[in-house]
Design a protein around this motif. Sequence first.
Motif, PDB file in Angstrom:
ATOM      1  N   SER A  78       0.601  -1.192  -0.092  1.00 13.68           N
ATOM      2  CA  SER A  78       0.294   0.057   0.152  1.00 13.68           C
ATOM      3  C   SER A  78       0.741   0.944  -0.210  1.00 13.68           C
ATOM      4  N   GLU A  79       1.573   1.276   0.428  1.00 17.00           N
ATOM      5  CA  GLU A  79       2.746   2.305   1.398  1.00 17.00           C
ATOM      6  C   GLU A  79       2.616   2.839  -1.063  1.00 17.00           C
ATOM      7  N   VAL A  80       4.070   1.951  -1.132  1.00 15.75           N
ATOM      8  CA  VAL A  80       4.691   2.380  -2.417  1.00 15.75           C
ATOM      9  C   VAL A  80       3.483   2.514  -3.530  1.00 15.75           C
ATOM     10  N   GLY A 135       9.271  -7.637   2.926  1.00 16.93           N
ATOM     11  CA  GLY A 135      10.113  -6.859   2.162  1.00 16.93           C
ATOM     12  C   GLY A 135       8.622  -5.386   2.387  1.00 16.93           C
ATOM     13  N   VAL A 136       8.186  -5.310   3.243  1.00 15.37           N
ATOM     14  CA  VAL A 136       7.300  -4.550   3.074  1.00 15.37           C
ATOM     15  C   VAL A 136       7.438  -3.590   4.410  1.00 15.37           C
ATOM     16  N   HIS A 137       7.428  -3.755   4.968  1.00 13.90           N
ATOM     17  CA  HIS A 137       7.945  -3.148   6.108  1.00 13.90           C
ATOM     18  C   HIS A 137       9.464  -2.841   7.302  1.00 13.90           C
ATOM     19  N   ARG A 167       2.067 -12.283   7.548  1.00 12.89           N
ATOM     20  CA  ARG A 167       1.186 -11.384   6.959  1.00 12.89           C
ATOM     21  C   ARG A 167       1.948 -11.085   5.577  1.00 12.89           C
ATOM     22  N   ASP A 168       3.171 -10.564   5.482  1.00 19.14           N
ATOM     23  CA  ASP A 168       3.952 -11.077   4.207  1.00 19.14           C
ATOM     24  C   ASP A 168       4.236 -12.141   4.039  1.00 19.14           C
ATOM     25  N   VAL A 169       4.177 -12.572   4.321  1.00 20.05           N
ATOM     26  CA  VAL A 169       5.168 -14.471   4.297  1.00 20.05           C
ATOM     27  C   VAL A 169       4.445 -15.025   4.743  1.00 20.05           C
ATOM     28  N   GLY A 380      -5.141   5.954   6.282  1.00 13.65           N
ATOM     29  CA  GLY A 380      -4.175   7.843   5.402  1.00 13.65           C
ATOM     30  C   GLY A 380      -4.126   7.229   4.554  1.00 13.65           C
ATOM     31  N   HIS A 381      -4.007   5.715   3.836  1.00 10.53           N
ATOM     32  CA  HIS A 381      -3.347   5.360   2.326  1.00 10.53           C
ATOM     33  C   HIS A 381      -3.840   6.576   1.375  1.00 10.53           C
ATOM     34  N   VAL A 382      -5.027   6.905   1.598  1.00 11.77           N
ATOM     35  CA  VAL A 382      -6.175   8.026   0.404  1.00 11.77           C
ATOM     36  C   VAL A 382      -5.139   9.487   0.612  1.00 11.77           C
ATOM     37  N   GLY A 450      -7.534 -11.103   2.674  1.00 21.16           N
ATOM     38  CA  GLY A 450      -6.805 -11.709   1.559  1.00 21.16           C
ATOM     39  C   GLY A 450      -5.957 -12.108   2.625  1.00 21.16           C
ATOM     40  N   HIS A 451      -5.500 -10.714   3.864  1.00 18.42           N
ATOM     41  CA  HIS A 451      -4.196 -11.216   4.357  1.00 18.42           C
ATOM     42  C   HIS A 451      -5.347 -12.216   5.956  1.00 18.42           C
ATOM     43  N   THR A 452      -6.067 -12.262   5.894  1.00 20.15           N
ATOM     44  CA  THR A 452      -6.287 -13.463   6.969  1.00 20.15           C
ATOM     45  C   THR A 452      -6.115 -15.214   6.224  1.00 20.15           C
TER      46      THR A 452
HETATM   47  O1  LIG Z   1      -1.231  -4.194   6.393  1.00 24.47           O
HETATM   48  C1  LIG Z   1      -0.416  -3.706   5.823  1.00 24.47           C
HETATM   49  O2  LIG Z   1       0.465  -3.403   7.156  1.00 24.47           O
HETATM   50  C2  LIG Z   1       0.725  -4.479   4.664  1.00 24.47           C
HETATM   51  C3  LIG Z   1       0.866  -5.184   4.837  1.00 24.47           C
HETATM   52  O3  LIG Z   1       2.133  -5.635   5.404  1.00 24.47           O
HETATM   53  O4  LIG Z   1      -0.386  -4.507   3.718  1.00 24.47           O
HETATM   54  P1  LIG Z   1      -1.335  -2.830   3.563  1.00 24.47           P
HETATM   55  O5  LIG Z   1       0.261  -2.444   2.132  1.00 24.47           O
HETATM   56  O6  LIG Z   1      -1.899  -3.481   1.729  1.00 24.47           O
HETATM   57  O7  LIG Z   1      -0.876  -1.610   3.821  1.00 24.47           O
END
Ligand SMILES: O=C(O)[C@@H](CO)OP(=O)(O)O
Length: 576
Positions: A78-80, A135-137, A167-169, A380-382, A450-452
């Motif tokens: 989501s961040e990138v 590699g997400v956080h 969650r990312d793995v 905060g994403h948008v 999906g993350h669940t």
């Molecule tokens: O939940 C989050 O923090 C991430 C996955 O680590 O998801 P998203 O990038 O969609 O926010």
Amino acid sequence: MATAWTLPDHPKLPKGKTVAVVVLDGWGEANPDEYNCIHVAQTPVMDSLKNGAPEKWRLVKAHGTAVGLPSDDDMGNSEVGHNALGAGRIFAQGAKLVDSALASGKIYDGEGFNYIKESFENGTLHLIGLLSDGGVHSRLDQVQLLLKGASERGAKRIRVHILTDGRDVLDGSSIGFVETLENDLSQLREKGIDAQIASGGGRMYVTMDRYENDWGVVKRGWDAQVLGEAPHKFKSAVEAVKTLRAVPDTNDQYLPPFVIVDESGNAVGPIVDGDAVVTFNFRADRMVMLAKALEYADFDKFDRVRVPKIRYAGMLQYDGELLLPKRYLVSPPEIERTSGEYLVKNGVRTFACRQVTHSFYMFIIFVLIHEHRSETVKFGHVTFFWNGNRSGYFDESKEEYVEVPSDSGITFNVKPKMKAVEIAEKARDAILSGKFDQVRVNLPNGDMVGHTGDIEATVVACKAADEAVKIILDAVEQVGGIYLVTADHGNAEDMVKRNKAGKPLLDKSGAIQILTSHTLQPVPVAIGGPGLHPGVKFRSDIETPGLANVAATVMNLHGFEAPADYEPTLIEVADN
Ligand SMILES: O=C(O)[C@@H](CO)OP(=O)(O)O
Ligand SMILES: [Mn+2]
Ligand SMILES: [Mn+2]
């Protein structure tokens, strides 16, 4: 040089249309099979966008180098994704900047490291963050390098406070990551450094809340990390994770907080006066709350009980507007001149255009007001991510950010519809009100559910997101507006780990390995609506566009040309 904020008029597209920008979170395009929840779900609206107007639907890249990540093996996030959507350019992102700072050794020359180093002689260095190679956080290999680098530069006592991922793995991978870290720490101990894991917990239950959704999560972490108090006490982190995972219905994401204790039962690593703390996540959203708790003197979100006088640095600075935290090891990407800022500035009648002769022109530009809606988990994403990791408004009189509170304290497979209808209805009302030129929303369902890893619930989630899109598109239809529907990265379209040939992988017991993470899949971009100039279609000369091409496209839909250094627009206008 001062920024020239005035955008040129688009030669063919008019101003004044209401534009709805809809971001489906975690909605990628993948082969249709039973693990593609978007395919399995009834999604008539998204299907009709895809099948109804082939020249107004296309795929764009949402992962890897297209969004500023180190390699094309990096999934989107989501961040990138929102950074690229909002900024219209590709910036080297935190993951990549930390990699280069570690590789060149520059990280150790910076102000941030030199600041925390002052604690090495008499204090403990605490590292807090997400322990995985997602590699997400964060990334484990970066933590390993930092441990090595800090110990070579004088850190004598080190405590690591881990947050397990899943969650990312893959769920269950936490044990392996803890073992790897334990191995590194034991090598440091052989060199005479007193290095240990001090506390831990699952990322979704301990510390890594975001957008102030639930401060209780941060408090659980604070109690374990700072106060050395937790309901579970263990002699080692491997034992902790193995034991806690054995409890039915627990997983890596939701492990309860624990502390590591010594022979006499005392926590081995509470944070005390004189210590240094580094939060090693490079991604901002889920570290901002802890950063506030560690840094702010005035703080009323929970009772911190004891506020140690520490030297604190983030891996990056997490919020460019709040300058939080003040100290950091690596400078964040400077994401400036975002499309949001341009559009707001082009709608403000009194904007101080330096060229006085243009003042009349400035007066006739319409007033532009944005409305951004999502529920708290994605709010905060948008706004924050879209605006280049910046909290707050560019111009409060022209923008309104509204948040729909999320359910808290549940995993979202329990309520997979989340607040999609509420978000869509708020967007609908904003569109119908005629007060807004851009209404921007994030629909979180595909991603959060999906993350669940719950496939059935994710199917329900995708259907709910599709229904929400319908509510928004109906409103666009009523006001003669335009829509652009896209996504920030994949997730719900593939729920199983696959081999290279694309076949689902099985675990030792023969069960399929559920994929809770994002994916490498491309995402759709669809445009349309009665307000769209009939000659608009997607260009065929941009072969591998990515999310960063969307910003210029949206600017065009508002009747402006994008700045020259933006990634090119996806659309062209045929004369007819
Ligand atoms: O939940 C989050 O923090 C991430 C996955 O680590 O998801 P998203 O990038 O969609 O926010
Ligand atoms: Mn997302
Ligand atoms: Mn996600």
